[in-house]
Enzyme design. Structure first.
Site, PDB file in Angstrom:
ATOM      1  N   VAL A   1       0.861  -1.195   0.000  1.00  0.00           N
ATOM      2  CA  VAL A   1       0.000   0.000   0.000  1.00  0.00           C
ATOM      3  C   VAL A   1       0.891   1.237   0.000  1.00  0.00           C
ATOM      4  CG1 VAL A   1      -1.898  -1.233   1.118  1.00  0.00           C
ATOM      5  CG2 VAL A   1      -0.261   0.024   2.532  1.00  0.00           C
TER       6      VAL A   1
ATOM      7  N   HIS B   1      11.307  -6.969  -0.852  1.00  0.00           N
ATOM      8  CA  HIS B   1      11.387  -5.741  -1.636  1.00  0.00           C
ATOM      9  C   HIS B   1      11.563  -6.077  -3.113  1.00  0.00           C
ATOM     10  CE1 HIS B   1      13.848  -1.873  -2.608  1.00  0.00           C
ATOM     11  NE2 HIS B   1      12.580  -1.711  -2.889  1.00  0.00           N
TER      12      HIS B   1
END
Ligand code: NAD
Length: 732
Positions: free
Chosen positions: A413, A463
């Site tokens: 998000v 990531h």
């Protein structure tokens, strides 16, 4: 047991089957060559044998290539005279393949040889195609998932077992060049269209078709062994050939900026080889091949892009725990990153729940997969069934209850700690206690975000880089309390989606962004100093970086740079070192020059978004200095800015394994691949010289170039990084 066996049929056809012991795909090793030669000798000497088929015992593949560890070992074993040892070794390979090609023919009359066919059930790469190229006819099974080609250039070498010389003579320099210079792989049908294989046949008929050909008393003299051979498209002094070779030289230098020794050597082997008879061309190919093998760049590339990359993908740093493969993943946020994460997960057969605040946003995220699959269908890489099956795996919703049963959550998000904390809390109410929760944050510390969870051992950073479906690296970040099961889960997930993982500890910007930011910043500092922008970007490209720092910041957007600068300044206070950079970036932001997305950045863009020249307004604000720096100084500033950050990351324990530092740098931001990565580059230039150069740069440009303690100590002892920290790599 050997890797090759022979069966002689009553019809006079001998079938040599390649079946590497203990591997799922054939790979050539030193003994394998000798075994193959012995069987060829046997077949040629046996009067009952009329011809030979060379095939594979592995279903669906012929061979994956040469075991590159063997080349590394060949060089190391060659002792005092590695060039001679390697050259003799390579000429030995040529002799075996030439024996197949000549097949017992009379050297003068070309009479009396036995036909030898290659029958490829599937994938044939590197030496796995060089052997077939030496045969008289190549049959490939119609297996659309097979890949056929010569990918050597991708790891810093070129096809050195005759593949270069034979392919150019078979196809001509122009047609061979994408296959050799880009390592382009084709499925069997495309390989036939390109002229690489001779026939594509149904898999169940492969051997029978090859057998029928062998028994048909075919013509087997290779065109280049026949009188009057003319190279397709013309040799270098033919008018058409002249154009090809001049063009190829310009194209290769334009693309590689002269930074990749293998591409240059390949071109030389092709050009010089095209001027002489075939056997001399093979010697020339061998000389250039040895030249490349002896260049430290090739061993560094092989080590990083082949050996170490594979070791990391196989879980070299995975905690020893049972299989943690993911069955159902929840992706929070269906924006740019979330949509990509859902796509790669579903492509790997994982069930996905894709959540956003509004149903339209979730649906838009899912539509990304539909668009991607449509493009695949258009290019013949996917089918309507595959599209339907992939979309079926993705549930796009706003309802958190759908997350029930997820064993992994990936949160993507907005980059806002409050929003992330809120989402984390809501998710943890629904999922089981042992579900692993990962965040895709690029700047927020994992340890802080983990505080929202009362099971911080299950909290981790995964990531991704953008665009998710293209970028091969995934950086896994351990927070202070992250437990081993979370690490194993993240690694197993990355393996499922077929990407390459590195595992690092939590610190500002983790590893990759920590190194990329100083690269960009050094470029921006130079702008402020009045260094010509073209000098800055071209210096980087001539080092082998895909884009220079100014072009890179245009691509990633200038407001993102400004946002990161503000946040970093707020976090670091007085210690903030990059005020000179901020002047440039904030000014550009104020001018509305936000980069490619606003069609205006360091570059001007036309209305279609095509990059034009540098924006003249930049020179008006930062006038060019009358005296421009030397190219090498610009390159060293750009290089050391990143490399020293990598050394500090190692020193501080953010990096635990230099292999991850090297592989990660090449895959995440295209760090000069020819060098093998930041640590490999320091080893190539030597730590004593690196420390000396840092001292000079620090004196001239400031403390950011100060020699880190670790580097200073290694320089004093004359140590290399792989010498000192490579043990882990060797043991794995
Ligand atoms: P984005 O703005 O494209 O997408 C974020 C999505 O999250 C939006 O669709 C938004 O509606 C949704 N969202 C916001 N609050 C939500 C909530 N409470 N519940 C559900 N959904 C919500 O952003 P992005 O570029 O995809 O980045 C997402 C994350 O990935 C960030 O943490 C960012 O730092 C990180 N990241 C981005 C990049 C990149 O290049 N863009 C690279 C690596 C990591």
């Amino acid at each position: 047991m050997t890797d090759f066996r022979i069966e002689k049929g009553a019809d006079g056809v001998a079938i040599i089957t390649w079946d590497t012991v203990g591997k799922s795909m054939n790979v050539m090793n030193a003994q394998g060559f000798l075994d193959l030669e012995a069987l060829i000798d046997d077949a040629l000497a046996d009067a009952a044998v009329k011809g030979v088929i060379i095939t594979s015992g592995k279903p669906g593949s012929f061979a994956g290539g040469m075991d590159l560890n063997v080349i590394a070992k060949m060089r190391d074993d060659a002792g005092d005279n590695p060039a001679r040892g390697l050259f003799d070794g390579v000429m030995g390979m040529h002799a075996i393949l030439r024996k197949i090609e000549r097949a017992g023919m009379d050297p003068k009359t070309n009479k009396g040889g036995k036909p030898i066919a290659a029958a490829l059930p599937g994938t044939a790469l590197g030496i796995g195609l060089e052997i077939p190229l030496a045969c008289h006819r190549i049959f490939a099974a119609d297996n659309p998932s097979a890949k056929i080609g010569l990918p050597e250039i991708m790891v810093g070498i070129f096809p050195g077992a005759g593949g270069t010389t034979r392919l150019v003579r078979k196809l001509g320099a122009m047609a061979a060049s994408p296959l050799l210079l880009e390592g382009k792989l084709n499925d069997p049908k495309k390989a036939k269209a390109a002229g690489v294989v001779d026939e594509v046949v149904p898999a169940y008929e492969l051997i029978e078709k090859a057998r029928a050909w062998v028994l048909s008393n075919p013509e087997i003299v290779k065109p280049w062994d026949d009188k009057g051979y003319k190279m397709p498209g013309g040799a270098p002094y033919h008018p058409a050939g002249f154009m090809t070779f001049v063009g190829a030289s310009a194209m290769v230098n334009g693309k590689t900026q002269g930074a990749f020794p293998a591409a240059r050597a390949l071109l030389s082997a092709v050009y010089e080889g095209a001027l002489v008879p075939f056997d001399t061309a093979l010697r020339i190919e061998a000389r250039w091949f040895v030249n490349v093998l002896l260049n430290p760049s090739s061993s560094a590339m092989i080590r990083s892009l082949f050996i170490n990359k594979e070791a990391l993908e196989k879980g070299a740093n995975r905690p020893d725990l049972p299989d943690q493969r993911v069955k159902k993943v929840g992706v929070m946020g269906a924006g740019m990153m979330g949509a990509g994460i859902a796509l790669v997960s579903a492509m790997a057969g994982i069930q996905v729940v894709l959540i956003d605040q509004k149903q339209e946003a979730a649906d838009k995220g899912k539509a990304y997969t539909a668009d991607f699959m449509d493009q695949g269908i258009k290019r013949g890489k996917a089918t309507a069934e595959k599209k339907a099956a992939t979309l079926d795996l993705i549930t796009a919703t706003t309802d958190y209850a759908a997350l029930k049963g997820c064993d992994l959550i990936i949160e993507a998000v907005f980059e806002d700690p409050k929003v992330k904390a809120e989402v984390t809390r809501e998710v943890l109410k629904v999922v089981d206690k042992d579900c692993i929760f990962a965040t895709n944050t690029s700047t927020l510390p994992i340890t802080e975000l983990a505080k929202t969870s009362d099971t911080p051992e299950n909290f981790i950073g995964i990531h991704f880089f953008s665009p998710v479906e293209k970028m091969m690296l995934v950086e896994i970040i351990k927070g202070q309390k992250t437990g081993p099961r979370a690490v194993a889960k993240a690694l197993d997930y990355v393996r499922q989606i077929r990407k390459t993982p590195i595992v690092v500890n939590d610190a500002r910007f983790f590893y990759c962004n920590r190194c990329i930011i100083p690269y960009i910043n050094e470029g921006l500092r130079m702008v402020a100093e009045g260094v010509a922008p073209a000098l800055i970007d071209n210096a980087a490209r001539q080092l082998g970086f895909p884009v220079g720092p100014l072009q890179l910041v245009d691509e990633t957007s200038i407001d993102l740079g400004a946002k990161i600068a503000r946040a970093t300044r707020a976090a670091m206070g007085e210690a903030y070192p990059d005020a000179a950079v901020d002047d440039v970036i904030f000014w550009m932001e104020g001018e509305g020059r936000l980069g490619r997305k606003s069609n205006a950045g360091f570059y001007d863009y036309d209305e279609k978004g095509k990059r034009q020249g540098y924006w003249p307004g930049l020179a008006a604000k930062y006038p060019r200095a009358a005296k421009q720096p030397d190219l090498y100084e610009v390159q060293h500033r750009l290089m050391f800015a990143q490399v020293l950050e990598a050394v500090r990351a190692l020193e501080e324990g953010v990096l635990e394994d230099i292999r991850e530092g090297d592989v990660g740098a090449i895959l995440a931001w295209g760090f000069a691949p020819w060098s093998g990565g930041p640590f490999a580059w320091l080893d190539i230039i030597g730590t004593p010289y690196a420390a000396e150069r840092c001292d000079q740069l620090a004196e001239k440009f400031g403390a950011r170039f100060s020699t880190p303690k670790l580097l200073r100590e290694m320089a004093a002892k004359g140590q290399s990084f792989y010498g000192r920290f490579g043990q882990k790599a060797v043991a794995a």
